[in-house]
Design a protein around this motif. Structure first.
Motif, PDB file in Angstrom:
ATOM      1  N   GLY A 130     -21.551 -23.278  37.427  1.00 30.30           N
ATOM      2  CA  GLY A 130     -22.963 -23.254  37.840  1.00 30.30           C
ATOM      3  C   GLY A 130     -23.601 -21.901  37.553  1.00 30.30           C
ATOM      4  N   LYS A 131     -22.824 -20.848  37.882  1.00 30.89           N
ATOM      5  CA  LYS A 131     -23.329 -19.484  37.628  1.00 30.89           C
ATOM      6  C   LYS A 131     -23.513 -19.256  36.127  1.00 30.89           C
ATOM      7  N   ILE A 132     -22.565 -19.774  35.353  1.00 28.97           N
ATOM      8  CA  ILE A 132     -22.640 -19.595  33.892  1.00 28.97           C
ATOM      9  C   ILE A 132     -23.914 -20.230  33.341  1.00 28.97           C
ATOM     10  N   GLU A 133     -24.192 -21.436  33.820  1.00 31.85           N
ATOM     11  CA  GLU A 133     -25.394 -22.132  33.323  1.00 31.85           C
ATOM     12  C   GLU A 133     -26.657 -21.343  33.658  1.00 31.85           C
ATOM     13  N   GLU A 134     -26.682 -20.857  34.911  1.00 30.76           N
ATOM     14  CA  GLU A 134     -27.832 -20.076  35.360  1.00 30.76           C
ATOM     15  C   GLU A 134     -27.981 -18.801  34.514  1.00 30.76           C
ATOM     16  N   MET A 135     -26.839 -18.139  34.333  1.00 31.21           N
ATOM     17  CA  MET A 135     -26.848 -16.874  33.602  1.00 31.21           C
ATOM     18  C   MET A 135     -27.218 -17.090  32.139  1.00 31.21           C
ATOM     19  N   GLU A 136     -26.756 -18.184  31.596  1.00 31.28           N
ATOM     20  CA  GLU A 136     -27.043 -18.481  30.190  1.00 31.28           C
ATOM     21  C   GLU A 136     -28.552 -18.641  29.990  1.00 31.28           C
ATOM     22  N   GLU A 137     -29.171 -19.312  30.950  1.00 31.19           N
ATOM     23  CA  GLU A 137     -30.619 -19.509  30.881  1.00 31.19           C
ATOM     24  C   GLU A 137     -31.332 -18.150  30.919  1.00 31.19           C
ATOM     25  N   ASP A 138     -30.909 -17.315  31.891  1.00 34.56           N
ATOM     26  CA  ASP A 138     -31.493 -15.968  32.013  1.00 34.56           C
ATOM     27  C   ASP A 138     -31.277 -15.154  30.739  1.00 34.56           C
TER      28      ASP A 138
END
Ligand SMILES: [Zn+2]
Length: 245
Positions: A130-138
């Motif tokens: 979940g964090k990876i997806e969020e971070m990828e977007e950022d």
């Protein structure tokens, strides 16, 4: 008053802005690299968690297989103990069956712990993912912004450089050479105002004769200590207003 001195101050005021712009331009790729490194670290963590979960499940599966094999062996041993006419052989068989049961009990306990661990790891993996997806977007948004910011800063920098050139294009070459050499050494601080009777750059007190010459502003006067170009506070203030305005 030599108007070229004022032109140097104007150019220098733009140099200060150029220094700031350059610092921002330099910091953008650094920040991008830092963000990319954090992202890679998070991906590595997710991979590690997934690998540990896989290993836990595999080990648990192995243990269950071993339990199955031992169960078959136990059944055979019990059968032979029952059918045996030799009491000591029957005793040995029962004893062996008992030790297999003990091993199975341990193995089942360990297999269960491994399954529980795998479940925890599955949850952890989902969290990290979940964090990876969020971070990828950022990160993607930041990458796009970086490009835009770089273009904007670059354009601003080019505009300022052109404006700077227009300020100094009529300054005689010997004066300009002194200015550019000092600017290379002290970006945005080649020209300093006289503050009271001291150099605004290094604070050295000037002899009265030099002070008078700075006040006259008819030639390029340099600080005897730091060698910066000295101008009057009035010229300094006027140029600042021109550039800000
Ligand atoms: Zn000085």
């Amino acid at each position: 008053m030599d108007p070229n001195l004022s032109q140097l101050i104007l150019a220098q005021l733009l140099d200060k802005r150029l220094v700031v712009l350059q610092r921002r331009l330099d910091s953008l790729p650094v920040e991008l690299t830092e963000r990319e490194a954090s992202f890679a670290a998070l991906q590595a963590e997710a991979d590690e968690v997934a690998a540990e979960r896989k290993a836990s499940l595999a080990r648990s599966h192995d243990l269950e297989n071993q339990v199955g094999t031992r169960d078959e062996r136990i059944a055979k041993l019990e059968k032979s103990a029952l059918e045996s006419t030799d009491p000591s052989a029957a005793q040995v068989a029962r004893h062996e069956a008992e030790s297999h049961r003990k091993a199975n009990s341990d193995a089942q306990e360990e297999a269960l712990e491994l399954l529980e661990r795998a479940e925890v790891l599955e949850q952890k993996h989902a969290e990290v993912f979940g964090k990876i997806e969020e971070m990828e977007e950022d990160l993607n948004a930041f990458r796009q912004n970086v490009e835009q910011d770089q273009q904007d800063l670059q354009k601003e920098s080019e505009d300022l450089t052109a404006r700077r050139a227009s300020y100094i294009d009529k300054v005689p070459s010997p004066m300009l050479t002194v200015f550019e050499t000092l600017s290379g050494k002290h970006p945005g601080k080649a020209v300093v105002p006289l503050k009271g009777d001291s150099c605004g750059g290094c604070g050295t007190r000037l002899v009265p004769n030099d002070r008078v010459r700075v006040q006259a502003a008819k030639a390029l006067i340099r600080c005897p200590n730091c060698t910066r170009i000295l101008v009057t506070l009035e010229m300094w203030a006027e140029a600042s207003e021109t550039v800000e305005g």
